[in-house]
Design a protein around this motif. Structure first.
Motif, mmCIF file in Angstrom:
data_model
loop_
_atom_site.group_PDB
_atom_site.id
_atom_site.type_symbol
_atom_site.label_atom_id
_atom_site.label_comp_id
_atom_site.label_asym_id
_atom_site.label_seq_id
_atom_site.Cartn_x
_atom_site.Cartn_y
_atom_site.Cartn_z
ATOM 1 N N TYR A 1 45.683 45.378 47.855
ATOM 2 C CA TYR A 1 47.100 45.181 47.572
ATOM 3 C C TYR A 1 47.451 43.710 47.339
ATOM 4 C CZ TYR A 1 48.457 49.975 48.714
ATOM 5 O OH TYR A 1 48.609 51.334 48.708
ATOM 6 N N GLY A 2 46.526 42.812 47.690
ATOM 7 C CA GLY A 2 46.849 41.394 47.641
ATOM 8 C C GLY A 2 46.736 40.761 46.275
ATOM 9 N N SER A 3 46.114 41.440 45.313
ATOM 10 C CA SER A 3 45.990 40.888 43.972
ATOM 11 C C SER A 3 45.600 41.988 43.004
ATOM 12 C CB SER A 3 44.930 39.762 43.938
ATOM 13 O OG SER A 3 43.690 40.226 44.412
ATOM 14 N N LEU A 4 45.887 41.764 41.731
ATOM 15 C CA LEU A 4 45.356 42.601 40.662
ATOM 16 C C LEU A 4 44.018 42.007 40.243
ATOM 17 C CD1 LEU A 4 48.600 43.082 38.533
ATOM 18 C CD2 LEU A 4 47.403 44.878 39.797
ATOM 19 N N ILE A 5 43.005 42.847 40.100
ATOM 20 C CA ILE A 5 41.659 42.363 39.801
ATOM 21 C C ILE A 5 41.140 43.063 38.551
ATOM 22 C CG2 ILE A 5 39.326 42.031 40.683
ATOM 23 C CD1 ILE A 5 40.443 42.214 43.500
ATOM 24 N N TYR A 6 40.699 42.260 37.601
ATOM 25 C CA TYR A 6 40.208 42.796 36.332
ATOM 26 C C TYR A 6 38.773 42.342 36.083
ATOM 27 C CZ TYR A 6 45.175 43.620 35.484
ATOM 28 O OH TYR A 6 46.476 44.044 35.590
ATOM 29 N N GLY A 7 38.010 43.236 35.471
ATOM 30 C CA GLY A 7 36.712 42.862 34.955
ATOM 31 C C GLY A 7 36.843 42.559 33.475
ATOM 32 N N GLU B 1 53.669 34.246 38.157
ATOM 33 C CA GLU B 1 52.968 35.523 38.092
ATOM 34 C C GLU B 1 51.659 35.452 37.309
ATOM 35 O OE1 GLU B 1 55.584 35.238 34.522
ATOM 36 O OE2 GLU B 1 55.811 34.874 36.686
ATOM 37 N N GLN B 2 51.401 34.312 36.630
ATOM 38 C CA GLN B 2 50.145 34.128 35.914
ATOM 39 C C GLN B 2 49.169 33.218 36.658
ATOM 40 O OE1 GLN B 2 48.486 35.148 32.908
ATOM 41 N NE2 GLN B 2 49.831 36.903 33.230
ATOM 42 N N ALA B 3 49.392 33.052 37.967
ATOM 43 C CA ALA B 3 48.359 32.417 38.789
ATOM 44 C C ALA B 3 47.057 33.193 38.598
ATOM 45 C CB ALA B 3 48.768 32.409 40.256
ATOM 46 N N ALA B 4 45.942 32.487 38.513
ATOM 47 C CA ALA B 4 44.693 33.188 38.204
ATOM 48 C C ALA B 4 43.494 32.440 38.774
ATOM 49 C CB ALA B 4 44.529 33.344 36.690
ATOM 50 N N ILE B 5 42.500 33.220 39.184
ATOM 51 C CA ILE B 5 41.203 32.694 39.599
ATOM 52 C C ILE B 5 40.136 33.469 38.836
ATOM 53 C CG2 ILE B 5 39.591 32.356 41.505
ATOM 54 C CD1 ILE B 5 42.024 32.303 43.379
ATOM 55 N N VAL B 6 39.263 32.753 38.136
ATOM 56 C CA VAL B 6 38.228 33.375 37.313
ATOM 57 C C VAL B 6 36.868 33.128 37.960
ATOM 58 C CG1 VAL B 6 37.235 33.600 35.006
ATOM 59 C CG2 VAL B 6 39.628 32.893 35.274
ATOM 60 N N LEU B 7 36.168 34.214 38.245
ATOM 61 C CA LEU B 7 34.882 34.149 38.924
ATOM 62 C C LEU B 7 33.838 34.959 38.168
ATOM 63 C CD1 LEU B 7 36.212 34.893 42.520
ATOM 64 C CD2 LEU B 7 35.640 32.636 41.625
ATOM 65 N N GLN B 8 32.618 34.761 38.540
ATOM 66 C CA GLN B 8 31.521 35.573 38.009
ATOM 67 C C GLN B 8 31.661 37.011 38.495
ATOM 68 O OE1 GLN B 8 27.845 34.737 40.017
ATOM 69 N NE2 GLN B 8 26.583 35.392 38.300
ATOM 70 N N ASN B 9 31.486 37.960 37.597
ATOM 71 C CA ASN B 9 31.442 39.369 37.970
ATOM 72 C C ASN B 9 30.027 39.699 38.428
ATOM 73 O OD1 ASN B 9 31.566 42.126 38.239
ATOM 74 N ND2 ASN B 9 32.531 42.497 36.250
ATOM 75 N N LEU B 10 29.890 40.029 39.696
ATOM 76 C CA LEU B 10 28.566 40.248 40.271
ATOM 77 C C LEU B 10 28.010 41.641 39.995
ATOM 78 C CD1 LEU B 10 29.191 38.514 43.705
ATOM 79 C CD2 LEU B 10 27.781 37.646 41.842
ATOM 80 N N ILE B 11 28.848 42.548 39.548
ATOM 81 C CA ILE B 11 28.392 43.922 39.334
ATOM 82 C C ILE B 11 27.259 43.998 38.296
ATOM 83 C CG2 ILE B 11 29.081 46.226 38.544
ATOM 84 C CD1 ILE B 11 31.817 45.698 39.822
ATOM 85 N N PRO B 12 27.379 43.318 37.133
ATOM 86 C CA PRO B 12 26.253 43.352 36.181
ATOM 87 C C PRO B 12 24.975 42.701 36.724
ATOM 88 C CG PRO B 12 28.276 42.710 35.061
ATOM 89 C CD PRO B 12 28.564 42.669 36.526
ATOM 90 N N VAL C 1 37.178 39.847 23.719
ATOM 91 C CA VAL C 1 37.168 40.265 25.122
ATOM 92 C C VAL C 1 37.368 41.780 25.207
ATOM 93 C CG1 VAL C 1 38.045 38.072 26.019
ATOM 94 C CG2 VAL C 1 39.646 39.894 25.445
ATOM 95 N N VAL C 2 36.757 42.378 26.211
ATOM 96 C CA VAL C 2 37.089 43.735 26.639
ATOM 97 C C VAL C 2 37.316 43.670 28.139
ATOM 98 C CG1 VAL C 2 35.873 44.946 24.799
ATOM 99 C CG2 VAL C 2 34.630 44.319 26.873
ATOM 100 N N TRP C 3 38.218 44.517 28.628
ATOM 101 C CA TRP C 3 38.570 44.400 30.042
ATOM 102 C C TRP C 3 38.924 45.756 30.633
ATOM 103 C CZ3 TRP C 3 43.541 45.735 31.685
ATOM 104 C CH2 TRP C 3 44.496 45.906 30.679
ATOM 105 N N LYS C 4 38.922 45.798 31.973
ATOM 106 C CA LYS C 4 39.321 47.004 32.693
ATOM 107 C C LYS C 4 39.718 46.618 34.114
ATOM 108 C CE LYS C 4 34.551 48.070 34.056
ATOM 109 N NZ LYS C 4 33.442 49.059 33.975
ATOM 110 N N PRO C 5 40.601 47.395 34.731
ATOM 111 C CA PRO C 5 40.909 47.173 36.154
ATOM 112 C C PRO C 5 39.673 47.464 37.006
ATOM 113 C CG PRO C 5 42.550 48.587 35.102
ATOM 114 C CD PRO C 5 41.403 48.479 34.152
ATOM 115 N N LEU C 6 39.509 46.699 38.089
ATOM 116 C CA LEU C 6 38.335 46.890 38.945
ATOM 117 C C LEU C 6 38.649 47.542 40.280
ATOM 118 C CD1 LEU C 6 36.122 43.700 38.485
ATOM 119 C CD2 LEU C 6 35.827 45.975 37.503
#
Length: 411
Positions: free
Chosen positions: A42-48, A134-145, A30-35
């Motif tokens: 402010y409502g969530s941390l979002i990562y690509g 604190e590890q609640a998570a939702i994984v979605l398709q990244n639409l940017i690519p 995996v590679v990742w970055k903040p989005l």
């Protein structure tokens, strides 16, 4: 932002992906970055995350977006994260498939469906997937690519972007009503619980503090003086008719997105740079109410001022026609959804959205680089002050003029 090689902030990503990709799926790298930049969310941390996975004797790269809760206890309380994450998780996991099924069974062209990012997996917590941590998570398709991007919030939307956004909003409201009418049991027991309001005491106090400060700003502007009495009455009405408790007039009740502005929609463009597709994101704040509330906030928050001045009635008409067309495509009888009824919904909804329209102006029009990092946000944060500048004052006055022109302020 550079891709990160440090530890992934989302633990046990493989378990999340296996929800939809099967237990034999494995992650190779995996590679990742903040989005999101400071102040954008402010409502969530979002990562690509770009995850190289293996399954069925093949290897592929998945472009993902992962949302986890904000990093401070104050923000978790402010956004009522245990409820807001649960709501969005239910939306993608249970409600979106039913939206898609209803549209497909109605014979709607797949290219005309109201569509959402693909859902890969989610949980409320790491220790127990049904208990928030604190590890609640939702994984979605990244639409940017896929060619989608967010329009610059400081530019405002032109006519092409606005019409796409209105049409997609009308589809969302229509398909919710279609599901309500065609599968009332599912709607009652699966959809309505997910449309509970997230606002708690901390949320409401913060919102009211923001409004008090914006109210003080308006009192100091000479151009706003002719409106002050009606501003006071409209805000008092907004306070008294708490949006959490107000009920929509039927049959207009639908899923209100609750935060439908330009940062929560992504556009795709043709080679000539014209927008051709849109996807709505961020469904943490949805509630059951009148769709006119979404429409009013969208228009006042996101559309270019000149377009609002010259074409507001045209945009209201465009929404209504799109809404009726969407209901018709779902084979819903539209007899009760009259234009007179819609106009009444707009008239009733507008005063109840006045507070959100002026309260969010500071946030939407804040200058980049002046907002705190999420890790530094506590009870002392002044959300209203982050954007209190000439641009904001001009927008506040324009909102007043639009409300006055359309007789949306309380006399």
């Amino acid at each position: 932002m550079d891709e990160m090689q440090t530890a992934l902030p989302v633990k046990e990503l493989h378990n999340l992906l296996q929800e939809t990709l099967g237990p034999k799926m494995t992650i190779k790298s995996v590679v990742w970055k903040p989005l999101t930049n400071p102040g954008e969310n402010y409502g969530s941390l979002i990562y690509g995350i770009d995850a190289t996975i293996a399954r069925n004797n093949t290897t592929e790269v998945l472009n993902l977006v992962v949302k986890i809760p904000p990093p401070t206890e104050y923000l978790i309380d402010l956004f009522n994260s245990p409820i807001s994450f649960w709501k969005e998780l239910i939306f993608y996991k249970k409600i979106v498939p039913e939206f898609t099924k209803l549209q497909m069974e109605s014979g709607i062209d797949p290219d005309k469906l109201v569509q959402f990012p693909l859902y890969y997996g989610g949980r409320l917590g790491l220790t127990d997937p049904n208990v928030f941590d604190e590890q609640a998570a939702i994984v979605l398709q990244n639409l940017i690519p896929k060619g989608y991007s967010v329009r610059d919030r400081l530019l405002g939307l032109d006519l092409e972007h606005t019409q796409l956004a209105i049409e997609e909003l009308a589809k969302l409201h229509a398909v919710t009503i279609g599901l309500k009418l065609k599968d009332s049991e599912f709607f009652k027991y699966s959809v309505m619980p997910a449309l509970v309001h997230v606002a708690n005491d901390t949320t409401m106090e913060t919102v009211r503090d923001m409004l008090r400060q914006v109210h003080d700003t308006l009192k100091e502007l000479p151009e706003a003086k002719p409106y002050i009495n009606r501003i006071n009455k409209t805000l008092r009405y907004d306070y008294e008719v708490d949006y959490r408790l107000s009920k929509p007039s039927e049959p207009w009740g639908t899923m209100v997105h609750g935060d439908y502005w330009s940062n929560n929609m992504l556009f795709k463009y043709a080679e000539n740079s014209h927008p051709i597709s849109i996807k709505i994101i961020d469904f943490q704040l949805g509630y059951y109410g009148s769709g006119a509330k979404d429409l009013i906030f969208f228009l006042l928050s996101s559309v270019q001022d000149e377009l609002l001045n010259n074409s507001l009635e045209d945009m209201l008409d465009y929404y209504y026609k799109s809404f009726i067309n969407s209901l018709t495509s779902l084979k819903v009888d539209t007899e009760k959804f009259t234009r007179e009824g819609f106009d009444e919904e707009v008239k009733k909804s507008a005063p109840l959205k006045f507070g959100q329209c002026i309260g969010m102006t500071n946030v939407i029009h804040s200058v980049r680089g002046v907002v705190k990092n999420m890790e530094d946000v506590g009870k002392d944060v002044n959300f209203s002050a982050i954007g209190n500048n000439i641009r904001v004052q001009k927008k506040l006055l324009h909102i007043l003029q639009i409300f006055d022109k359309n007789q949306w302020l309380i006399d």
